[in-house]
Design an enzyme around this catalytic site. Structure first.
Site, PDB file in Angstrom:
ATOM      1  N   HIS A 147       0.790  -1.243  -0.022  1.00 46.09           N
ATOM      2  CA  HIS A 147      -0.074   0.240  -0.052  1.00 46.09           C
ATOM      3  C   HIS A 147       0.924   1.102  -0.109  1.00 46.09           C
ATOM      4  O   HIS A 147       0.510   2.458  -0.468  1.00 46.09           O
ATOM      5  CB  HIS A 147      -0.993  -0.143   1.271  1.00 46.09           C
ATOM      6  CG  HIS A 147      -2.116  -0.811   0.873  1.00 46.09           C
ATOM      7  ND1 HIS A 147      -1.992  -2.269   1.199  1.00 46.09           N
ATOM      8  CD2 HIS A 147      -3.164  -0.744   0.444  1.00 46.09           C
ATOM      9  CE1 HIS A 147      -3.116  -2.863   0.995  1.00 46.09           C
ATOM     10  NE2 HIS A 147      -3.889  -2.136   0.524  1.00 46.09           N
ATOM     11  N   ARG A 148       1.898   1.081   0.543  1.00 46.50           N
ATOM     12  CA  ARG A 148       3.073   2.110   0.797  1.00 46.50           C
ATOM     13  C   ARG A 148       4.326   1.641   0.230  1.00 46.50           C
ATOM     14  O   ARG A 148       4.824   0.580   0.788  1.00 46.50           O
ATOM     15  CB  ARG A 148       3.051   3.084   2.044  1.00 46.50           C
ATOM     16  CG  ARG A 148       1.741   3.666   2.402  1.00 46.50           C
ATOM     17  CD  ARG A 148       1.912   4.090   3.898  1.00 46.50           C
ATOM     18  NE  ARG A 148       1.318   5.040   4.209  1.00 46.50           N
ATOM     19  CZ  ARG A 148       1.162   5.805   5.335  1.00 46.50           C
ATOM     20  NH1 ARG A 148       2.200   5.547   6.273  1.00 46.50           N
ATOM     21  NH2 ARG A 148       0.817   6.896   5.664  1.00 46.50           N
TER      22      ARG A 148
ATOM     23  N   LYS B 178       9.398  -2.401   3.274  1.00 51.41           N
ATOM     24  CA  LYS B 178      10.675  -2.351   3.722  1.00 51.41           C
ATOM     25  C   LYS B 178      10.762  -3.278   4.908  1.00 51.41           C
ATOM     26  O   LYS B 178       9.950  -3.870   5.270  1.00 51.41           O
ATOM     27  CB  LYS B 178      10.705  -0.736   4.228  1.00 51.41           C
ATOM     28  CG  LYS B 178      12.029  -0.292   4.741  1.00 51.41           C
ATOM     29  CD  LYS B 178      12.651   0.246   3.696  1.00 51.41           C
ATOM     30  CE  LYS B 178      14.257   0.749   4.420  1.00 51.41           C
ATOM     31  NZ  LYS B 178      15.139  -0.687   4.424  1.00 51.41           N
TER      32      LYS B 178
ATOM     33  N   SER C  21      16.248   4.425   9.089  1.00 51.57           N
ATOM     34  CA  SER C  21      16.258   3.771   7.370  1.00 51.57           C
ATOM     35  C   SER C  21      15.509   4.782   6.479  1.00 51.57           C
ATOM     36  O   SER C  21      15.983   5.005   5.444  1.00 51.57           O
ATOM     37  CB  SER C  21      15.818   2.482   7.332  1.00 51.57           C
ATOM     38  OG  SER C  21      16.807   1.584   7.649  1.00 51.57           O
TER      39      SER C  21
ATOM     40  N   LYS D 293       4.732  -1.991  12.150  1.00 53.10           N
ATOM     41  CA  LYS D 293       5.754  -1.171  12.802  1.00 53.10           C
ATOM     42  C   LYS D 293       5.798   0.359  11.826  1.00 53.10           C
ATOM     43  O   LYS D 293       5.954   1.393  12.584  1.00 53.10           O
ATOM     44  CB  LYS D 293       7.030  -1.580  12.499  1.00 53.10           C
ATOM     45  CG  LYS D 293       8.102  -0.995  13.318  1.00 53.10           C
ATOM     46  CD  LYS D 293       9.718  -1.730  13.007  1.00 53.10           C
ATOM     47  CE  LYS D 293       9.423  -3.279  13.464  1.00 53.10           C
ATOM     48  NZ  LYS D 293      10.760  -3.990  13.086  1.00 53.10           N
TER      49      LYS D 293
ATOM     50  N   ASP E  21       4.361   5.979  11.435  1.00 60.41           N
ATOM     51  CA  ASP E  21       3.997   6.715  10.336  1.00 60.41           C
ATOM     52  C   ASP E  21       5.274   7.009   9.439  1.00 60.41           C
ATOM     53  O   ASP E  21       5.580   8.280   8.931  1.00 60.41           O
ATOM     54  CB  ASP E  21       3.582   8.252  10.933  1.00 60.41           C
ATOM     55  CG  ASP E  21       2.689   8.900   9.897  1.00 60.41           C
ATOM     56  OD1 ASP E  21       2.358   8.148   8.685  1.00 60.41           O
ATOM     57  OD2 ASP E  21       2.551   9.903   9.791  1.00 60.41           O
TER      58      ASP E  21
ATOM     59  N   LYS F 136      10.437  -8.574   4.563  1.00 57.91           N
ATOM     60  CA  LYS F 136      11.484  -9.331   5.354  1.00 57.91           C
ATOM     61  C   LYS F 136      11.723 -10.397   4.328  1.00 57.91           C
ATOM     62  O   LYS F 136      11.365 -11.022   3.684  1.00 57.91           O
ATOM     63  CB  LYS F 136      10.666  -9.797   6.563  1.00 57.91           C
ATOM     64  CG  LYS F 136      11.808  -9.725   7.703  1.00 57.91           C
ATOM     65  CD  LYS F 136      12.148  -8.484   8.241  1.00 57.91           C
ATOM     66  CE  LYS F 136      13.170  -8.748   9.407  1.00 57.91           C
ATOM     67  NZ  LYS F 136      12.892  -7.603  10.322  1.00 57.91           N
TER      68      LYS F 136
END
Ligand code: GLU
Length: 426
Positions: free
Chosen positions: A69-70, A74, A367, A98, A103, A110
């Site tokens: 979705h975003r 990551k 990150s 997380k 935000d 992963k």
């Protein structure tokens, strides 16, 4: 291929899903939406050969994408023999939650490679890592726009530099190649403060907890962090930095350190940095500065203390030992150290739990800064620093002209100092 151990009759993946179900119930979410949230979007499994000391060895790795979705999705890559598909799926889901909690505009992902890094030389690890990175890149699971790995258990700056370089060679025309992975060495596009960021986050989150009098009282505490007795499990990157900062800057007493082969205990407080050096020199915390050592590390979790920080593996606090936990507060620095069942037992006992998805988000936050830095192709503070310093100087002159008095030295110093990258990350 699965080597995953179940705890309390649940896999790690199921344990994470059950926790989400409980949140969904409290939030009164539509169950269909909840199912969509929980589902893992895709998983890649690769098996590849690498020639090691004249013989071909096969390696298996995974990269799970939980949410797109975003973008990019990551999350770290771990090198361990606990890795399997179930584990990376659970960890990818935790990454989504997380990032949402703090935000940071990423989805969750992963990766993991089934390997014991101690069995290979540096050169062999380099060839294995580069080959794994190539597999990921060629299949669309390593890319600055869609999927950006980072360090995790068993990996660090060195592996990230190899991954970044492999991607660059495969995609020389990608101007953002360096943003394909975070947690790189500073000299190779990394950001200052990333290595210790997760440990720093544990410290900041605990400080934050102690700023809320109601929570502090209901957990049975008095006062602030100073003097609190802490047991920490894991002296890896996260556990080491958390314990070091808490003991050196917040006057916390680290009364026990648990590692893979046992526990050291000292009620007066353990010198964390020295213990860490000892572990790195000898491979064990055993024999550190006369502190009593016991090979029964699991028992260390049950010690009388104020705060227990599990900073190593998942599912270390489970149905079998939750009732013996004596800490007032558990700060989950590892991912998923408390199982779903254990969580229920601990809540009943009135033990407060600060969950992993919040506690260990410091790593992915920094990150995010690194990724932005890489996309903007300039380090933070570089453009504005001199301007800020000149403006500070003007303010000093103005104050002196108006008051006819010199501005004290220490105020001058503060006013004319422009923030550098490290200040901004902190
Ligand atoms: N491996 C870390 C974690 O579990 C960092 C992830 C990242 O920086 O992308 O949160």
């Amino acid at each position: 291929m699965s080597n995953h151990t179940e705890r309390d009759g649940l896999s790690f993946r199921q344990s994470v899903d059950h926790m989400v179900d409980r949140a969904v119930q409290i939030m009164n979410l539509d169950p269909a939406v909840a199912n969509a949230i929980k589902a893992c979007a895709s998983v890649l499994q690769v098996t590849f050969p690498v020639e090691i000391r004249g013989k071909i060895e096969m390696f298996t790795g995974w990269r799970a994408v939980h949410s797109i979705h975003r973008l990019p999705s990551k999350g770290g890559i771990r090198f361990a023999t606990s890795v399997d598909q179930m584990e990376v799926e659970a960890l990818a889901a935790l990454m989504t939650y997380k990032c949402a909690i703090v935000d940071v505009p990423f989805g969750g992902s992963k990766g993991g490679l089934f390997i014991n890094p101690n069995d290979y030389s540096r050169d062999e690890m380099q060839r294995i890592t580069r080959r794994f990175a190539r597999e990921l890149a060629e299949k669309g699971f390593l890319n600055p726009a869609t999927n950006v790995p980072a360090p995790d258990m068993g990996t660090g700056q060195r592996e990230m530099a190899w991954i970044a370089d492999t991607y660059k060679h495969l995609n020389p025309g990608d101007i953002n190649h360096i943003a394909c992975v975070t947690g790189k060495p500073v000299a190779h596009g990394g950001i200052r403060g990333r290595t210790e960021a997760t440990g720093r986050g544990i410290q900041y989150a605990l400080r934050e907890f102690f700023r809320h009098p109601d929570e502090v009282k209901s957990a049975g505490f008095k006062g602030d962090l100073a003097g609190k007795k802490v047991v920490i499990q894991g002296l890896g990157n996260v556990g080491y930095h958390a314990a070091k900062f808490l003991s050196e800057e917040d006057d916390v007493k680290i009364i026990a350190i648990i590692e893979h082969d046992g526990v050291i205990i000292n009620e007066d407080g353990i010198q964390v940095q020295q213990a860490y050096f000892h572990k790195n020199d000898t491979g064990s915390i055993k024999g550190f500065a006369g502190t009593p050592f016991s090979p029964d590390g699991a028992k260390g979790l049950e010690l009388e203390c104020d705060i227990l920080i599990p900073a190593a593996l998942e599912a270390v606090i489970h149905e079998g030992n939750a009732n013996n936990i004596k800490a007032k507060l558990i700060a989950e620095a590892a991912n998923g150290p408390v199982t779903f069942e254990a969580d229920r037992i601990l809540q009943k006992k009135g033990i407060a739990i600060l969950p992993d998805a919040f506690m260990n988000a410091g790593g992915v936050i920094v990150s995010y800064f690194e990724w932005i830095r890489n996309l903007t192709h300039i380090r933070f503070g570089r453009l504005e620093r001199r301007f800020d310093e000149a403006r500070g100087q003007h303010i000093v002159h103005a104050l002196e002209a108006m008051s006819n008095n010199p501005v004290p030295d220490w105020i001058q110093k503060e006013l004319v100092r422009g923030a550098d990258e490290f200040d901004l990350v902190r």
